[in-house]
Design an enzyme around this catalytic site. Sequence first.
Site, PDB file in Angstrom:
ATOM      1  N   ARG A  80       0.862  -1.168   0.000  1.00 26.47           N
ATOM      2  CA  ARG A  80       0.000   0.000   0.000  1.00 26.47           C
ATOM      3  C   ARG A  80       0.902   1.222   0.000  1.00 26.47           C
ATOM      4  O   ARG A  80       1.980   1.200   0.618  1.00 26.47           O
ATOM      5  CB  ARG A  80      -0.878   0.043   1.270  1.00 26.47           C
ATOM      6  CG  ARG A  80      -2.014  -0.959   1.297  1.00 26.47           C
ATOM      7  CD  ARG A  80      -3.111  -0.609   0.296  1.00 26.47           C
ATOM      8  NE  ARG A  80      -4.237  -1.531   0.338  1.00 26.47           N
ATOM      9  CZ  ARG A  80      -4.368  -2.591  -0.465  1.00 26.47           C
ATOM     10  NH1 ARG A  80      -3.449  -2.885  -1.356  1.00 26.47           N
ATOM     11  NH2 ARG A  80      -5.448  -3.353  -0.382  1.00 26.47           N
ATOM     12  N   GLU A 136      -4.551   7.073  -4.238  1.00 27.39           N
ATOM     13  CA  GLU A 136      -4.953   6.549  -5.559  1.00 27.39           C
ATOM     14  C   GLU A 136      -6.335   7.072  -5.949  1.00 27.39           C
ATOM     15  O   GLU A 136      -7.184   7.223  -5.074  1.00 27.39           O
ATOM     16  CB  GLU A 136      -4.952   5.022  -5.507  1.00 27.39           C
ATOM     17  CG  GLU A 136      -3.548   4.485  -5.281  1.00 27.39           C
ATOM     18  CD  GLU A 136      -3.536   2.967  -5.085  1.00 27.39           C
ATOM     19  OE1 GLU A 136      -4.584   2.308  -5.220  1.00 27.39           O
ATOM     20  OE2 GLU A 136      -2.449   2.455  -4.774  1.00 27.39           O
ATOM     21  N   HIS A 167      -1.697   0.201  -9.781  1.00 32.55           N
ATOM     22  CA  HIS A 167      -2.329  -0.783  -8.864  1.00 32.55           C
ATOM     23  C   HIS A 167      -2.967  -1.947  -9.647  1.00 32.55           C
ATOM     24  O   HIS A 167      -4.174  -2.174  -9.582  1.00 32.55           O
ATOM     25  CB  HIS A 167      -3.373  -0.098  -7.965  1.00 32.55           C
ATOM     26  CG  HIS A 167      -3.664  -0.871  -6.714  1.00 32.55           C
ATOM     27  ND1 HIS A 167      -3.988  -0.285  -5.519  1.00 32.55           N
ATOM     28  CD2 HIS A 167      -3.671  -2.207  -6.465  1.00 32.55           C
ATOM     29  CE1 HIS A 167      -4.200  -1.213  -4.596  1.00 32.55           C
ATOM     30  NE2 HIS A 167      -4.010  -2.401  -5.155  1.00 32.55           N
TER      31      HIS A 167
HETATM   32  P1  NAP Z   1      -0.572 -11.685   5.017  1.00 28.80           P
HETATM   33  O1  NAP Z   1      -0.549 -13.121   4.624  1.00 28.80           O
HETATM   34  O2  NAP Z   1      -1.335 -11.278   6.202  1.00 28.80           O
HETATM   35  O3  NAP Z   1       0.959 -11.226   5.166  1.00 28.80           O
HETATM   36  C1  NAP Z   1       1.304  -9.988   5.682  1.00 28.80           C
HETATM   37  C2  NAP Z   1       2.729 -10.087   6.231  1.00 28.80           C
HETATM   38  O4  NAP Z   1       3.130  -8.796   6.695  1.00 28.80           O
HETATM   39  C3  NAP Z   1       2.870 -11.041   7.402  1.00 28.80           C
HETATM   40  O5  NAP Z   1       3.953 -11.871   7.180  1.00 28.80           O
HETATM   41  C4  NAP Z   1       3.112 -10.142   8.612  1.00 28.80           C
HETATM   42  O6  NAP Z   1       3.992 -10.783   9.526  1.00 28.80           O
HETATM   43  C5  NAP Z   1       3.765  -8.924   7.962  1.00 28.80           C
HETATM   44  N1  NAP Z   1       3.494  -7.706   8.730  1.00 28.80           N
HETATM   45  C6  NAP Z   1       2.301  -7.253   9.168  1.00 28.80           C
HETATM   46  N2  NAP Z   1       2.449  -6.118   9.866  1.00 28.80           N
HETATM   47  C7  NAP Z   1       3.780  -5.861   9.880  1.00 28.80           C
HETATM   48  C8  NAP Z   1       4.567  -4.824  10.466  1.00 28.80           C
HETATM   49  N3  NAP Z   1       4.002  -3.841  11.174  1.00 28.80           N
HETATM   50  N4  NAP Z   1       5.903  -4.870  10.292  1.00 28.80           N
HETATM   51  C9  NAP Z   1       6.470  -5.871   9.574  1.00 28.80           C
HETATM   52  N5  NAP Z   1       5.792  -6.870   9.011  1.00 28.80           N
HETATM   53  C10 NAP Z   1       4.450  -6.866   9.160  1.00 28.80           C
HETATM   54  O7  NAP Z   1      -1.106 -10.790   3.827  1.00 28.80           O
HETATM   55  P2  NAP Z   1      -1.039 -11.064   2.248  1.00 28.80           P
HETATM   56  O8  NAP Z   1      -2.215 -11.867   1.840  1.00 28.80           O
HETATM   57  O9  NAP Z   1       0.308 -11.555   1.907  1.00 28.80           O
HETATM   58  O10 NAP Z   1      -1.262  -9.572   1.706  1.00 28.80           O
HETATM   59  C11 NAP Z   1      -0.405  -8.537   2.104  1.00 28.80           C
HETATM   60  C12 NAP Z   1      -0.872  -7.190   1.591  1.00 28.80           C
HETATM   61  O11 NAP Z   1      -0.555  -7.031   0.226  1.00 28.80           O
HETATM   62  C13 NAP Z   1      -2.369  -6.896   1.632  1.00 28.80           C
HETATM   63  O12 NAP Z   1      -2.837  -6.578   2.923  1.00 28.80           O
HETATM   64  C14 NAP Z   1      -2.483  -5.732   0.664  1.00 28.80           C
HETATM   65  O13 NAP Z   1      -2.317  -4.506   1.346  1.00 28.80           O
HETATM   66  C15 NAP Z   1      -1.322  -5.958  -0.293  1.00 28.80           C
HETATM   67  N6  NAP Z   1      -1.806  -6.339  -1.632  1.00 28.80           N
HETATM   68  C16 NAP Z   1      -1.576  -5.508  -2.689  1.00 28.80           C
HETATM   69  C17 NAP Z   1      -2.032  -5.870  -3.935  1.00 28.80           C
HETATM   70  C18 NAP Z   1      -1.817  -5.002  -5.123  1.00 28.80           C
HETATM   71  O14 NAP Z   1      -2.648  -5.028  -6.021  1.00 28.80           O
HETATM   72  N7  NAP Z   1      -0.731  -4.252  -5.207  1.00 28.80           N
HETATM   73  C19 NAP Z   1      -2.734  -7.061  -4.126  1.00 28.80           C
HETATM   74  C20 NAP Z   1      -2.938  -7.877  -3.042  1.00 28.80           C
HETATM   75  C21 NAP Z   1      -2.460  -7.508  -1.798  1.00 28.80           C
HETATM   76  P3  NAP Z   1       3.906 -10.466  11.113  1.00 28.80           P
HETATM   77  O15 NAP Z   1       2.466 -10.575  11.477  1.00 28.80           O
HETATM   78  O16 NAP Z   1       4.815 -11.467  11.753  1.00 28.80           O
HETATM   79  O17 NAP Z   1       4.435  -9.074  11.259  1.00 28.80           O
HETATM   80  C1  8YV Z   2      -7.303  -4.820  -4.859  1.00 28.35           C
HETATM   81  C2  8YV Z   2      -5.458  -5.337  -3.550  1.00 28.35           C
HETATM   82  O1  8YV Z   2      -8.281  -5.600  -4.312  1.00 28.35           O
HETATM   83  O2  8YV Z   2      -6.232  -7.408  -2.744  1.00 28.35           O
HETATM   84  C3  8YV Z   2      -5.756  -6.304  -2.463  1.00 28.35           C
HETATM   85  O3  8YV Z   2      -5.474  -5.968  -1.311  1.00 28.35           O
HETATM   86  O4  8YV Z   2      -4.825  -4.345  -3.375  1.00 28.35           O
HETATM   87  C4  8YV Z   2      -5.988  -5.548  -4.883  1.00 28.35           C
HETATM   88  O5  8YV Z   2      -6.116  -6.874  -5.267  1.00 28.35           O
HETATM   89  C5  8YV Z   2      -7.696  -4.412  -6.137  1.00 28.35           C
HETATM   90  O6  8YV Z   2      -6.852  -3.365  -6.476  1.00 28.35           O
HETATM   91  C6  8YV Z   2      -9.111  -3.927  -6.190  1.00 28.35           C
HETATM   92  O7  8YV Z   2      -9.186  -3.114  -7.260  1.00 28.35           O
END
Ligand code: NAP
Ligand code: 8YV
Length: 313
Positions: free
Chosen positions: A231, A260, A279
Amino acid sequence: MGGKPNVLTIVPYYQRALDRLDEIAVVHHLHKADDKPAFLAKIADKIDAIATFQGCDREMVSRFPNLKLIANFGVGYDGIAVDAATERGIKVTNTPDVLNDCVADLALGLTISGRRKLPLADAFTRAGKWPAGHFQFTQKVHHSKVGIVGLGRIGAEIAARCAAFKMEIGYHNRALKPDVPYRYYPDLVEMARDSEILIVITPGGKATEGLINETVIEALGKDGLLVNVARGSVVDTAAMIACLKDGRLGAAALDVYPDEPNVPEELFAMTENVVLTPHIASATHDTRMAMGMLVYDNIKAFFSGEELLTPVN
Ligand code: NAP
Ligand code: 8YV
């Protein structure tokens, strides 16, 4: 429950999946309404569920007296007032796992684009500059040192791809993961100092706001590449831009931004060392459909009295 639930969509998240919602719900599309306040006032009392990926803050949640479920189209739910929902017993769901591979693919795509300067090389070729001399030399991807900030579901897939590129992998989470072969760094600055590439994939929200601060960015350094697919809020954007400008940070490859769809204009001029995408990490047909069907399945399960597939609260 008799009859179909009334579901409000706030944004048109993926049309083919939205079309399927009609099978199980009476769907009200806020994004199609010309007079949105009037539209909301008219339907507020009957809304049972919201399907969205943004625009659901505390004020929005408070508008619907009979709201029971918010199905978030996305794994990250920082755009949803989960606290406000929980206070009223409203359930929230998200879409984990189905997007891991696409997001990891894009993280590596940005990494390769940033290190090998692919957009710049493309522009160079199209501009017909090749006959006058070769394109600049760049930095390798394979065997480089990568630090993953957030080794969760998506982070693990990014790490697997980095391993295929024979990279030396470190990670920073709040807690060590006992069963992974990568080096754990409890200290993020130390990991940034040891890394040539830093890939950020934590959740957003207050807990991670500005986690990638000026100290971390300076530690990554003048030859380093910062990749953000998490993010925009996780990176101190002003510090990142200042460091890119004066050379304290080598390069950045970004899919996400703090406000965004607005992107800080200063980044537009930085074609030499900045790669930007809007994104799109999960934005393939297959993955967006899978996310949309998880929204659908959660709504269907909830209103059939079954367990939610992917509850958040
Ligand atoms: P997840 O499985 O919950 O993994 C998040 C990781 O971040 C965990 O390993 C957690 O470990 C670590 N974390 C959380 N808070 C932290 C902190 N304060 N300092 C350091 N590490 C921290 O989540 P995920 O499914 O992989 O998704 C992660 C994120 O990716 C989503 O929440 C979203 O914001 C982003 N995302 C972006 C897109 C995009 O389109 N660009 C798409 C999908 C997701 P600990 O709990 O041990 O800290
Ligand atoms: C968004 C994402 O959902 O899953 C997330 O956390 O950031 C993306 O997959 C997507 O950008 C919605 O438009």
